[in-house]
Structure formats: C-alpha cells, structure tokens
Design a protein around this motif. Structure first.
Motif, PDB file in Angstrom:
ATOM      1  N   ARG A 192     -78.923  72.651 -12.407  1.00  0.00           N
ATOM      2  CA  ARG A 192     -79.045  73.769 -11.746  1.00  0.00           C
ATOM      3  C   ARG A 192     -78.192  73.033  -9.976  1.00  0.00           C
ATOM      4  NH1 ARG A 192     -82.550  75.071  -6.044  1.00  0.00           N
ATOM      5  NH2 ARG A 192     -82.169  76.414  -5.502  1.00  0.00           N
ATOM      6  N   ILE A 193     -78.860  71.938  -9.674  1.00  0.00           N
ATOM      7  CA  ILE A 193     -78.014  71.197  -8.327  1.00  0.00           C
ATOM      8  C   ILE A 193     -76.305  70.552  -8.839  1.00  0.00           C
ATOM      9  CG2 ILE A 193     -79.969  70.124  -7.744  1.00  0.00           C
ATOM     10  CD1 ILE A 193     -78.881  67.231  -8.369  1.00  0.00           C
ATOM     11  N   ALA A 194     -76.034  70.856  -9.694  1.00  0.00           N
ATOM     12  CA  ALA A 194     -74.533  69.859 -10.554  1.00  0.00           C
ATOM     13  C   ALA A 194     -73.549  71.154  -9.629  1.00  0.00           C
ATOM     14  CB  ALA A 194     -74.461  69.921 -11.986  1.00  0.00           C
ATOM     15  N   GLY A 195     -74.190  72.781  -9.893  1.00  0.00           N
ATOM     16  CA  GLY A 195     -72.906  73.996  -9.711  1.00  0.00           C
ATOM     17  C   GLY A 195     -73.441  74.237  -7.987  1.00  0.00           C
ATOM     18  N   GLU A 196     -73.786  73.291  -7.804  1.00  0.00           N
ATOM     19  CA  GLU A 196     -74.368  73.790  -5.989  1.00  0.00           C
ATOM     20  C   GLU A 196     -72.503  73.402  -4.824  1.00  0.00           C
ATOM     21  OE1 GLU A 196     -76.293  75.875  -3.893  1.00  0.00           O
ATOM     22  OE2 GLU A 196     -78.214  75.994  -5.964  1.00  0.00           O
ATOM     23  N   THR A 197     -72.551  74.792  -4.569  1.00  0.00           N
ATOM     24  CA  THR A 197     -71.470  74.278  -3.494  1.00  0.00           C
ATOM     25  C   THR A 197     -71.647  74.387  -1.640  1.00  0.00           C
ATOM     26  OG1 THR A 197     -70.240  75.491  -5.583  1.00  0.00           O
ATOM     27  CG2 THR A 197     -68.997  74.782  -2.863  1.00  0.00           C
ATOM     28  N   ALA A 198     -73.095  75.497  -1.162  1.00  0.00           N
ATOM     29  CA  ALA A 198     -72.907  75.546   0.169  1.00  0.00           C
ATOM     30  C   ALA A 198     -73.891  74.293   0.891  1.00  0.00           C
ATOM     31  CB  ALA A 198     -73.977  77.178   0.205  1.00  0.00           C
ATOM     32  N   PRO A 199     -74.537  73.569  -0.116  1.00  0.00           N
ATOM     33  CA  PRO A 199     -75.068  72.383   0.706  1.00  0.00           C
ATOM     34  C   PRO A 199     -73.649  71.369   0.588  1.00  0.00           C
ATOM     35  CG  PRO A 199     -76.696  73.049  -1.142  1.00  0.00           C
ATOM     36  CD  PRO A 199     -75.384  73.916  -1.313  1.00  0.00           C
ATOM     37  N   LEU A 200     -72.922  71.447  -0.059  1.00  0.00           N
ATOM     38  CA  LEU A 200     -72.277  69.945   0.066  1.00  0.00           C
ATOM     39  C   LEU A 200     -71.183  70.525   0.765  1.00  0.00           C
ATOM     40  CD1 LEU A 200     -71.563  69.420  -3.510  1.00  0.00           C
ATOM     41  CD2 LEU A 200     -72.954  68.274  -2.181  1.00  0.00           C
ATOM     42  N   LEU A 201     -70.539  72.321   1.135  1.00  0.00           N
ATOM     43  CA  LEU A 201     -69.987  72.278   2.004  1.00  0.00           C
ATOM     44  C   LEU A 201     -70.396  71.432   3.776  1.00  0.00           C
ATOM     45  CD1 LEU A 201     -69.379  75.697   1.420  1.00  0.00           C
ATOM     46  CD2 LEU A 201     -67.596  73.929   1.355  1.00  0.00           C
ATOM     47  N   PHE A 202     -71.053  71.837   4.060  1.00  0.00           N
ATOM     48  CA  PHE A 202     -71.783  70.905   5.329  1.00  0.00           C
ATOM     49  C   PHE A 202     -71.587  69.173   4.768  1.00  0.00           C
ATOM     50  CE2 PHE A 202     -72.645  75.487   5.343  1.00  0.00           C
ATOM     51  CZ  PHE A 202     -72.216  75.350   6.510  1.00  0.00           C
ATOM     52  N   THR A 203     -72.111  68.816   3.934  1.00  0.00           N
ATOM     53  CA  THR A 203     -72.165  66.946   3.448  1.00  0.00           C
ATOM     54  C   THR A 203     -71.087  66.432   3.216  1.00  0.00           C
ATOM     55  OG1 THR A 203     -73.530  67.622   1.658  1.00  0.00           O
ATOM     56  CG2 THR A 203     -74.966  67.945   3.488  1.00  0.00           C
ATOM     57  N   ALA A 204     -70.847  67.062   2.176  1.00  0.00           N
ATOM     58  CA  ALA A 204     -70.138  65.897   1.410  1.00  0.00           C
ATOM     59  C   ALA A 204     -68.132  66.201   1.339  1.00  0.00           C
ATOM     60  CB  ALA A 204     -70.115  66.230  -0.355  1.00  0.00           C
ATOM     61  N   LEU A 205     -68.241  67.676   1.606  1.00  0.00           N
ATOM     62  CA  LEU A 205     -67.088  68.344   2.184  1.00  0.00           C
ATOM     63  C   LEU A 205     -65.678  68.785   2.081  1.00  0.00           C
ATOM     64  CD1 LEU A 205     -65.870  69.053   5.012  1.00  0.00           C
ATOM     65  CD2 LEU A 205     -64.970  67.026   5.420  1.00  0.00           C
ATOM     66  N   GLY A 206     -65.486  67.037   0.704  1.00  0.00           N
ATOM     67  CA  GLY A 206     -65.014  66.837   0.003  1.00  0.00           C
ATOM     68  C   GLY A 206     -63.588  66.266   0.020  1.00  0.00           C
ATOM     69  N   ASN A 207     -63.305  66.127  -0.678  1.00  0.00           N
ATOM     70  CA  ASN A 207     -61.930  65.231  -0.383  1.00  0.00           C
ATOM     71  C   ASN A 207     -60.721  65.903  -1.731  1.00  0.00           C
ATOM     72  OD1 ASN A 207     -60.190  63.436  -0.324  1.00  0.00           O
ATOM     73  ND2 ASN A 207     -62.186  61.679   0.343  1.00  0.00           N
ATOM     74  N   LEU A 208     -59.844  65.113  -1.625  1.00  0.00           N
ATOM     75  CA  LEU A 208     -58.555  65.494  -2.249  1.00  0.00           C
ATOM     76  C   LEU A 208     -57.694  64.148  -3.024  1.00  0.00           C
ATOM     77  CD1 LEU A 208     -56.166  68.247  -0.319  1.00  0.00           C
ATOM     78  CD2 LEU A 208     -58.108  68.465  -2.078  1.00  0.00           C
ATOM     79  N   ASN A 209     -58.236  62.908  -2.326  1.00  0.00           N
ATOM     80  CA  ASN A 209     -58.157  61.507  -3.089  1.00  0.00           C
ATOM     81  C   ASN A 209     -59.149  61.282  -4.117  1.00  0.00           C
ATOM     82  OD1 ASN A 209     -55.942  61.491  -1.309  1.00  0.00           O
ATOM     83  ND2 ASN A 209     -56.801  61.267   0.467  1.00  0.00           N
ATOM     84  N   PHE A 210     -59.069  60.428  -4.542  1.00  0.00           N
ATOM     85  CA  PHE A 210     -59.803  60.043  -5.400  1.00  0.00           C
ATOM     86  C   PHE A 210     -60.594  58.466  -4.347  1.00  0.00           C
ATOM     87  CE2 PHE A 210     -62.002  57.181  -9.271  1.00  0.00           C
ATOM     88  CZ  PHE A 210     -62.083  58.291  -9.871  1.00  0.00           C
ATOM     89  N   SER A 211     -62.065  58.808  -4.318  1.00  0.00           N
ATOM     90  CA  SER A 211     -62.573  58.202  -3.744  1.00  0.00           C
ATOM     91  C   SER A 211     -64.164  57.594  -4.238  1.00  0.00           C
ATOM     92  CB  SER A 211     -63.374  59.194  -1.898  1.00  0.00           C
ATOM     93  OG  SER A 211     -64.238  58.140  -1.028  1.00  0.00           O
ATOM     94  N   LEU A 212     -64.398  56.313  -4.421  1.00  0.00           N
ATOM     95  CA  LEU A 212     -66.028  56.728  -4.713  1.00  0.00           C
ATOM     96  C   LEU A 212     -67.046  55.561  -3.991  1.00  0.00           C
ATOM     97  CD1 LEU A 212     -65.064  54.681  -7.879  1.00  0.00           C
ATOM     98  CD2 LEU A 212     -65.368  57.062  -7.771  1.00  0.00           C
ATOM     99  N   SER A 213     -66.788  56.051  -2.650  1.00  0.00           N
ATOM    100  CA  SER A 213     -67.419  55.585  -2.049  1.00  0.00           C
ATOM    101  C   SER A 213     -68.423  57.014  -0.909  1.00  0.00           C
ATOM    102  CB  SER A 213     -66.440  54.987  -0.418  1.00  0.00           C
ATOM    103  OG  SER A 213     -68.308  54.729   0.433  1.00  0.00           O
ATOM    104  N   VAL A 214     -69.602  56.433  -1.327  1.00  0.00           N
ATOM    105  CA  VAL A 214     -70.737  57.486  -0.408  1.00  0.00           C
ATOM    106  C   VAL A 214     -70.908  57.546   0.657  1.00  0.00           C
ATOM    107  CG1 VAL A 214     -71.885  56.714  -3.087  1.00  0.00           C
ATOM    108  CG2 VAL A 214     -72.527  55.334  -0.700  1.00  0.00           C
ATOM    109  N   THR A 215     -70.534  56.575   1.479  1.00  0.00           N
ATOM    110  CA  THR A 215     -70.670  57.052   3.010  1.00  0.00           C
ATOM    111  C   THR A 215     -69.472  57.620   3.574  1.00  0.00           C
ATOM    112  OG1 THR A 215     -69.089  55.038   3.732  1.00  0.00           O
ATOM    113  CG2 THR A 215     -71.802  54.874   3.048  1.00  0.00           C
ATOM    114  N   HIS A 216     -68.340  57.960   2.826  1.00  0.00           N
ATOM    115  CA  HIS A 216     -67.106  59.233   2.924  1.00  0.00           C
ATOM    116  C   HIS A 216     -67.335  61.019   2.226  1.00  0.00           C
ATOM    117  CE1 HIS A 216     -65.886  54.938   3.772  1.00  0.00           C
ATOM    118  NE2 HIS A 216     -65.187  55.260   5.288  1.00  0.00           N
ATOM    119  N   PRO A 217     -66.165  61.185   3.090  1.00  0.00           N
ATOM    120  CA  PRO A 217     -66.185  62.718   2.762  1.00  0.00           C
ATOM    121  C   PRO A 217     -66.019  61.880   0.325  1.00  0.00           C
ATOM    122  CG  PRO A 217     -65.009  62.692   4.406  1.00  0.00           C
ATOM    123  CD  PRO A 217     -65.829  61.219   4.321  1.00  0.00           C
TER     124      PRO A 217
END
Length: 219
Positions: free
Chosen positions: A141-166
């Motif tokens: 269920r949570i694998a397909g969630e989008t709305a919460p991530l728009l306000f938190t993880a935001l997204g990143n077009l670059n390859f990033s593995l840092s959990v403290t960044h988008p």
C-alpha cells in the motif's frame, strides 16, 4: 528510472522498518492487554488514522519534520509512510492474534511462563503467517503513495542515496512526468508505472503465497 527505483526501495524500506515493529507491537498489545481505556483509545486512534487521507499525513509530517529541519528529506517521507502503515498493521495483527486458541495461552501459563512470554513466544509465533501477510499488504500500500511524499521527500531528478536530502520515488516520478509537456517524460511515466505495478504485484503474490501456506498447514 534507476534513481526512482532506488529511492522507492530506500523510502519504503525505512518506512517498513519504522512501521512494522510499532504496528505489530501495538496489535499484540491490543489483542492481549487492550481491554481497558488505553486499548480503547489506541483502537479509536488507529481507526481514525485508517480513514485519514494520506495528504493530511503529508501535511502533518511537513509541519513537524520538514519545516523545523529546513529541508525536504527521504527520512521524513519514510516517517509519513510509517504513520500510514502503523494503524493498518495494528488492527490486522490484533485480528490475527485473536484467532489463536486461548488454550495455547493457558497451556503456556500452566507451565509457569510469565504473562508476557506466551504473547511473544507462543501466540505471536502461531499467528506469524497472518502477521507477515498483513505486513506485506501494508508495504504494497505505501509503495504507491504519492501525496505524503510531495510534502516530505519532494523528489529528486538526480541519483541520490542520502536519506537527509530529497529523493525520487516511482510514484513521484509518475506524477511529475505524466503531467509534463514532453513525450519522453510521458514515456518515462509509463515505464515507471509498469515497474511500480510489477513491484506491487510481486508483493501481492508473496502475500497470497504466505496466505495459502497458512491455510494449507491448517488443513
């Protein structure tokens, strides 16, 4: 879409790492000791959270995690997904534990076990298959969630593995690319949707296999 696949694995994995112990522990507590006011309050909160739109959870996570930190992060997204996962796991685990025959608890107590040990050593192991199935369904269920991530993880077009960044996820990539004006972006959105559906399908098949194993062993 490699960055989105890696981001989905990290964010969903951290969300499950946070949500599974809390949700399963709460479910065992509700089934074994939740007959008082505290148990009623936990059930009420879990039921309310189960019916809360995910975007509300995202706004709350942004208020208490993103805004004080001053930046979006994958960790905040994982916490938001865990909040969505915990109430469902708590109620599912409670129902699975309640299916365990009381005679098993009584037998363990008759052997001199303290009150808490039968819950973990006997009851939880007996209901383990159902609990694992609930965990897999919650992860799907949570694998397909989008709305919460728009306000938190935001997204990143670059390859990033840092959990403290988008960080990018498949669901965020689908949202951004599907609404973009470029044909290449829309093709990537379809590709991301295919990968995400494949991921959810695999998790669902595993959950079905675990369920069949459980009922097969009962028969």
């Amino acid at each position: 879409v490699a960055n989105a696949i890696a981001g989905t694995a990290i964010i969903v994995g951290l969300g499950a790492l946070i949500g599974v112990p809390v949700g399963v522990g709460a479910g065992i507590y509700l089934a074994e000791y939740g007959s008082g006011r505290l148990g009623f309050a936990i059930r009420f909160i879990a039921d309310v959270l189960n019916g809360t739109p995910s975007i509300v959870v995202g706004i709350v996570a942004w208020t208490f995690l993103v805004k004080p930190a001053g930046q979006f992060s994958a960790l905040a997204g994982s916490v938001a997904l865990a909040v969505l996962m915990i109430p469902m796991l708590a109620r599912t685990t409670e129902e699975m534990v309640r299916l365990v025959p009381p005679s098993l608890r009584e037998a363990a107590l008759a052997l001199g076990y303290p009150r808490c040990r039968p819950s973990l050593k006997v009851v939880a192991r007996t209901a383990l298959t159902g609990i694992v199935t609930g965990c897999l369904v919650g992860i799907a269920r949570i694998a397909g969630e989008t709305a919460p991530l728009l306000f938190t993880a935001l997204g990143n077009l670059n390859f990033s593995l840092s959990v403290t960044h988008p960080m990018q996820t498949l669901s965020l990539q689908i949202y951004v690319y599907a609404t973009g004006p470029f044909d290449e972006w829309q093709r990537l959105a379809w590709a991301s949707a295919l990968v995400l559906m494949g991921l959810v399908l695999v998790i669902s098949l595993v959950a079905r296999w675990v369920t069949r194993q459980r009922y097969g062993s009962v028969r």
